[in-house]
Design a protein around this motif. Sequence first.
Motif, short mmCIF file in Angstrom:
data_model
loop_
_atom_site.label_atom_id
_atom_site.label_comp_id
_atom_site.label_asym_id
_atom_site.label_seq_id
_atom_site.Cartn_x
_atom_site.Cartn_y
_atom_site.Cartn_z
N UNK A 253 -70.63 -48.22 -0.69
CA UNK A 253 -70.48 -46.78 -0.87
C UNK A 253 -71.40 -46.31 -2.00
N UNK A 254 -71.74 -45.03 -1.95
CA UNK A 254 -72.38 -44.38 -3.08
C UNK A 254 -71.36 -43.44 -3.70
N UNK A 255 -71.28 -43.46 -5.03
CA UNK A 255 -70.39 -42.57 -5.76
C UNK A 255 -71.25 -41.60 -6.57
N UNK A 256 -70.85 -40.34 -6.56
CA UNK A 256 -71.60 -39.30 -7.28
C UNK A 256 -70.72 -38.68 -8.35
N UNK A 257 -71.25 -38.59 -9.58
CA UNK A 257 -70.60 -37.81 -10.62
C UNK A 257 -71.04 -36.35 -10.42
N UNK A 258 -70.19 -35.58 -9.77
CA UNK A 258 -70.57 -34.26 -9.28
C UNK A 258 -69.76 -33.17 -9.95
N UNK A 259 -70.40 -32.02 -10.18
CA UNK A 259 -69.72 -30.89 -10.79
C UNK A 259 -68.74 -30.22 -9.83
N UNK A 260 -68.77 -30.59 -8.56
CA UNK A 260 -67.84 -30.03 -7.58
C UNK A 260 -68.06 -30.67 -6.23
N UNK A 261 -67.32 -30.20 -5.23
CA UNK A 261 -67.37 -30.78 -3.90
C UNK A 261 -68.43 -30.13 -3.02
N UNK A 262 -69.13 -29.15 -3.51
CA UNK A 262 -70.08 -28.41 -2.68
C UNK A 262 -71.33 -29.23 -2.40
N UNK A 263 -72.05 -28.81 -1.38
CA UNK A 263 -73.34 -29.43 -1.03
C UNK A 263 -74.30 -29.35 -2.21
N UNK A 264 -74.34 -28.20 -2.86
CA UNK A 264 -75.26 -28.02 -3.98
C UNK A 264 -74.92 -28.96 -5.13
N UNK A 265 -73.64 -29.04 -5.48
CA UNK A 265 -73.24 -29.90 -6.60
C UNK A 265 -73.56 -31.36 -6.31
#
Length: 810
Positions: free
Chosen positions: A546-558
């Motif tokens: 899997x790839x894990x992302x530290x993301x500011x939100x669930x949106x495509x942009x984030x």
Amino acid sequence: MSRALILVAIVLVGVLFAWFRWVGQGGLGEHETAGRITPTRRAATLDAARQAEIAAAERSLIEQASSAERDSAPVHPKQILFGDLHVHTTFSFDAFMLSLPLAGGEGAHPPADACDFARFCSALDFWSINDHAESITPAHWSETVESVRACNAVAGDGGDRRGDEGAAAEPDTVAFLGWEWTQVGPTPQTHYGHKNVVLRDLDADRVPTRPIGAAALRGKGGIVNPFGTARSGAFLRALDAPRMHDLARFLRETGSVPTCPPGVPVRSLPPDCMELADSPDLLFEKLDDWGVDSLVIPHGTTWGFYTPPGSDWSKQLRGAMHDEARQRLIEVYSGHGNSEEYRDFRAVEYGPDGRARCPAPSADYLPTCWRAGEIVEARCLAAGESDETCAERAATARRHAVDAGSQMHLTVPGVTAADWIDAGQCRDCTQPAFNYRPGGAAQFILALSDFATPGTPRRFRFGLIASSDNHFGRPGTGYKEVHRRGFTESRDDASGAGVVVQRMVAPPAEAPLPESRPFDLATTKLTGFALREMERQASYFMTGGLVAAHSAGRSRTALWEAFERREVYGTSGPRILLWFDLVNPPGGGDAPPGGGDAPPGGGDAPPGEGDAPPGGGDAQSGEGEAPPGERDARVPMGGEVAMNAAPRFEVRAVGSFEQRPGCPDDATTALGPERLARVCLGECYNPSEKRRPITRIEVVRIRPQRSADEPIAPLIEDPWRRFACDGSPEGCTVRFDDPEFAAGGRDTVYYVRAIEPPAPAINADGIRCERDAEGRCLEATRCSRRLGDDCLGTEEPRAWSSPIFVDWSP
């Protein structure tokens, strides 16, 4: 016989011939469609609960720290989202072949299945479709685009592009559109390998008219027709209707698409042609012409199934062969194995005259070319020939094997998979890719430098990810080690239908002669999979990562912004939580450009157990308050910083949840029992409340080349530091520094691995050997039903952080 009867007979023969030709070209087959997506959205409460669990896990780690640290260490503001950026459906030629009943397949698994699997079986936060561009017709590309749009629509992604507030920014799953550029060069000079292209947007004006494939794959030695010859394909169609008729139609549709004319701007090309690029620079050029936001992610870089011996990545760092803006991530682990670790062996080596030759074996590596000589010599001696004659034949066999490149295994007549034992494999690597090519290892790539511009060395700065490379429309299969058929590409060829398929794609049977023969790719009649080591590689397929992302939100942009800042990490399948930060960047409260946000706070470190090389620095005890500035700004994984003081780091890791059998109620309700059994095979991501511990944290330090002739191996320290964890289910926190950095005065790359206790895994033991006292393989046992349906071995699940790039600034 009268003239009329002869005429009737001729007409009947002609009609029969025309009918068989029509059938052979798929006249009875059906077009492979995109399928129907289940029109149910995943419950938003599930996604919210999972993010709450992640925040709670980090809070629990912080609470283990001193009171001063707890008071000043709020939970990381970003979410950790899990996904898979490498998934194939039966729109890919090889996936279609694997779907055949004669191959033990399950039938069609189109893009709709991938959407449903990601949402309900593996419960992913994001995924991308990456079918092989070389077999995507205009019709299938149009259907792929519409299916991915439909997947996003039902998941609640209303087309968010800028992180707007509202439901559009909180989909249950974000589906990205993409394809795989599947380049295979027959020589090290012409080989660049496979790369996934992932597109950010789905708007009509932001999607290319067609994907861009690799020209080499559609030429000699390619695998567009998986059966290689019309004769074998027609025979299989007769045996296995109706799915084989569908395959015939698929191949006809693919083969009927003309190649786009060269030298024409991409937007001026006809819509019904296949666009090809021979090399990465041309791929990047075409993507520039399209002007769309895209990432290009290399993968399978050590996979010797198609990578020629002698290949390495140095040529891909030169000039336009690398695009820093697009090539920001590299896949280090997938269902095809691990491509992380560098080793100093090579499948072939080059003499002063520049000619390839066969290297001698070492304790951890037996070159395939050397094994070819051993096989021939043993046969020769058994036939009663003299020692001198047999030694000469062994030398000739090694020469023939070296000259054959990726087809070394075809230079020994009558050879079997068992004869090769573990030749070509990395014996001391963790879950290595088949026929390991260290010149493509992520560590080797990160250590490279190019000095075309004096005083400004050019380097690869990749974030490290993992994905599945699943070929059954199943993104994110690594949540459970079940279903070797379906969750991996392994096939049991020991009996039944598998034998039929194996014979169709294998070279003709031969007698085991006591001498070798040369192999010439330009003149051989073998094509497709008949040129590859299909049988041995089946022991090296994993469920994938899997790839894990530290993301500011669930949106495509984030999510896209997290990809671009490389604030991502990979896992071998389990959802391990991982944070890795540089805690003392220059400027105190000012985060360096590109660094992004990182969790403030420290926490307790283990008491320094494990080994550390001299000068590596001690693990920080975590007692007392962190030095000023550390809580104000951090550089997270993927970030870059320039400094001249000793860098200080913190790692936080929490183990994955133990899995319960079966599927949770929401998946069962959404899909229904029939589709649940077909798509999920009855097993879903179904976490219990118990987390697995983290046993240790390993730190890898790489100091990239300062001159073109600097040897690579001494620059890679793996592990540079190793810290034992106490096995607490709350996880593990480690703090360390590098006092050698300031004195060394050179750029340095750091990344970490978080490792769980050993657990059963499909094909974890690869090819199993009975060894002598010196470690030589005497007899090999391949993965088959003799080892159980899932061929379980033992591995240590792990997560790999993206590196932090610390440049020396005097």
